[in-house]
Design a protein around this motif. Structure first.
Motif, PDB file in Angstrom:
ATOM      1  N   GLU A  71     -14.726  11.555 -10.292  1.00  0.00           N
ATOM      2  CA  GLU A  71     -14.236  10.260  -9.842  1.00  0.00           C
ATOM      3  C   GLU A  71     -14.533   9.195 -10.897  1.00  0.00           C
ATOM      4  OE1 GLU A  71     -14.678   7.290  -5.965  1.00  0.00           O
ATOM      5  OE2 GLU A  71     -15.411   9.342  -5.889  1.00  0.00           O
ATOM      6  N   GLY A  72     -13.500   8.407 -11.215  1.00  0.00           N
ATOM      7  CA  GLY A  72     -13.640   7.374 -12.234  1.00  0.00           C
ATOM      8  C   GLY A  72     -13.479   7.890 -13.651  1.00  0.00           C
ATOM      9  N   GLY A  73     -13.138   9.185 -13.828  1.00  0.00           N
ATOM     10  CA  GLY A  73     -12.966   9.768 -15.162  1.00  0.00           C
ATOM     11  C   GLY A  73     -11.606   9.436 -15.748  1.00  0.00           C
ATOM     12  N   THR A  74     -11.303  10.076 -16.875  1.00  0.00           N
ATOM     13  CA  THR A  74     -10.059   9.814 -17.589  1.00  0.00           C
ATOM     14  C   THR A  74      -9.187  11.063 -17.635  1.00  0.00           C
ATOM     15  OG1 THR A  74     -11.127   8.155 -18.991  1.00  0.00           O
ATOM     16  CG2 THR A  74      -9.038   9.088 -19.783  1.00  0.00           C
ATOM     17  N   LEU A  75      -7.922  10.897 -17.288  1.00  0.00           N
ATOM     18  CA  LEU A  75      -6.925  11.954 -17.370  1.00  0.00           C
ATOM     19  C   LEU A  75      -6.001  11.647 -18.547  1.00  0.00           C
ATOM     20  CD1 LEU A  75      -5.297  14.401 -16.189  1.00  0.00           C
ATOM     21  CD2 LEU A  75      -4.033  12.722 -14.832  1.00  0.00           C
ATOM     22  N   GLY A  76      -5.821  12.593 -19.464  1.00  0.00           N
ATOM     23  CA  GLY A  76      -5.007  12.368 -20.653  1.00  0.00           C
ATOM     24  C   GLY A  76      -3.746  13.221 -20.653  1.00  0.00           C
ATOM     25  N   LEU A  77      -2.637  12.624 -21.096  1.00  0.00           N
ATOM     26  CA  LEU A  77      -1.371  13.342 -21.233  1.00  0.00           C
ATOM     27  C   LEU A  77      -0.743  12.886 -22.556  1.00  0.00           C
ATOM     28  CD1 LEU A  77       0.816  15.223 -20.141  1.00  0.00           C
ATOM     29  CD2 LEU A  77       1.771  13.284 -18.876  1.00  0.00           C
TER      30      LEU A  77
END
Length: 476
Positions: A387-393
């Motif tokens: 929770e509160g992390g970063t998702l990268g695409l």
């Protein structure tokens, strides 16, 4: 059925015997021909000498003179040949066996045609019997006694020697050749036996390993040796590689069956238990709807599992058909997939880092399949991102390839686990329960789809960031 050793040995032995037979026959013929020509040549010289000598003494009719007899005796002893002087009628006048009182004197040649032949041809040579004089086979050379104007003076000279001496030489040579051939055959048999056994041993080892492998010993391998030939070493390596692949395939099959059985056991038990509880009244009526919903969810999960397994089976059998491929924009597809996870992203308060080129990025592939790859990767990333992390695409162009990367913050995957993340039913989170809707097939399906396009996928995990990257063809 002959063994490889017996076949090799018999073939080599046959070739050796034929070679020795051919060599012996040829050698004997050449030696016999040489000795015969040498004997005839010597007799020819003697016959010429005696004929010339007789012609010289015949001029004054002194063939019976003491000087001529002594010269004839000396010539006969030097040449070790028998010389006979015959008249024109074939009567034996002189014989070197005994110059006086020889048993041949007064005899007549039985072959008048031969006398005529010698006179007509100026001489003759042959190997055989002299009719009326000698019964044993001989080398014979005949010369007419001619005057200076080539007219016949007093008859012919017949010089001969028994062929028994030549036969004795040939017999000694044959005995020596036979003795040498026997030694050669013995040494060759030992060498061929050693060589054949050395050549057949790898085949026996391979046969034993194949027999053991075929009867269930999946660890059976051919032990490589430094004395193997290049072909046998390649064959042994090929067998060992094949055995390793079959062993791995068998272990995977067993693991697959065990995992499927294990995965199906819990939901099937849950479904059966709740339905039995409803049927026998153990579950009260006001709670039945709740448990029926659980049964419905478990049934849908089983359906998804079966559908995923069918998709995997279909993709493994053959690559993506060309008619199912199309041109489409990867940015558009990735963006649409990302939007479907909006609620989950918001619920987990994730930051989204999108890095796309400033223009459309087209590829030629199965659009639905690529969509599923991106969906599975983002779903996996959202699931494991704290929770509160970063998702990268990210989408990047390089050469003739497009690189699509999906990353997330979270626990670093141990290095020993990285090669296993794409295996069927492999789960990094061993404590994850079935209620989290995970079968361990998502990444396996991803790799299967990517590989069916002829492309590659990789994973890195370090410093709390995990990133999956796969390629697709660039057709901009």
């Amino acid at each position: 059925m002959k063994s490889a050793f017996s076949r090799t040995f018999s073939t080599a032995a046959t070739i050796l015997l034929l070679a020795l037979l051919l060599l012996g026959t040829t050698f004997q013929y050449l030696v016999q021909d040489f000795l015969t020509k040498n004997a005839i040549a010597g007799l020819q010289q003697d016959a010429d000498l005696i004929a010339n000598l007789a012609a010289a003494y015949s001029i004054d009719g002194s063939l019976t003179s003491r000087d001529f007899l002594l010269n004839l005796d000396v010539a006969s002893q030097i040449s070790d040949a028998d010389a006979v002087i015959c008249s024109t009628r074939g009567e034996v006048l002189l014989c070197s066996d005994a110059l006086f009182g020889c048993e041949h004197q007064g005899m007549f040649l039985d072959d008048a045609d031969y006398m005529e032949k010698v006179v007509k041809n100026g001489g003759d040579s042959f190997t055989g019997v002299i009719p009326g004089l000698y019964e044993e086979p001989r080398f014979v050379v005949s010369e007419p006694i001619l005057s200076a104007d080539n007219t016949l003076l007093s008859g012919i000279v017949i010089v001969s020697t028994p062929i028994a001496a030549t036969n004795a030489v040939m017999q000694r040579i044959s005995n020596l050749f036979l003795s040498a051939a026997l030694v050669v055959v013995l040494l060759a048999v030992l060498a061929v036996s050693f060589f054949a056994r050395g050549q057949s041993r790898p085949l026996r080892d391979l046969s034993k390993a194949a027999y053991a492998f075929g009867h269930g010993d999946l660890n059976a391998r051919v032990r490589l040796s430094g004395d193997y030939s290049e072909e046998m070493e390649e064959l042994a390596l090929s067998f060992n590689n094949m055995a390793s692949l079959l062993q791995k395939s068998e272990y995977q099959r067993q693991e697959f069956v065990a995992n499927v059985s294990h995965e199906l056991k819990t939901p099937m038990t849950t479904i059966a238990g709740y339905i039995d509880g409803i049927l026998d009244g153990t579950i009260p009526e006001h709670r039945q709807r709740y448990y029926l919903q659980i049964v419905s969810d478990e049934t849908k999960r089983l359906s998804r599992l079966v559908r995923s397994m069918l998709d995997i089976s279909r993709l493994q059998d053959q690559p993506i058909p060309e008619e199912q491929k199309m041109h489409f924009d990867l940015e558009e597809v990735a963006g649409q997939v990302l939007i479907t996870f909006e609620k989950k992203i918001v619920d987990k308060k994730l930051d989204v880092d999108v890095d796309f080129p400033g223009h459309p990025v087209f590829t030629f592939a199965g659009k639905d399949y690529v969509t599923q790859v991106i969906y599975n990767l983002i779903d996996n990333a959202v699931k494991f991102c704290p929770e509160g992390g970063t998702l990268g695409l990210k989408i990047k162009e390089a050469g003739k390839k497009v690189y699509i990367s999906v990353s997330n913050d979270g626990e670093t995957i141990p290095p020993e686990e990285l090669p296993l993340v794409f295996d069927r039913f492999h789960k990094l989170d061993k404590a994850r329960t079935r209620t989290k809707d995970s079968w361990g097939l998502g990444l396996y399906i991803v790799k299967t789809i990517v590989c069916s396009h002829g492309e590659n996928i990789s994973v890195t995990s370090k410093n709390g960031k995990t990133e999956f990257t796969f390629t697709m063809p660039l057709v901009n």
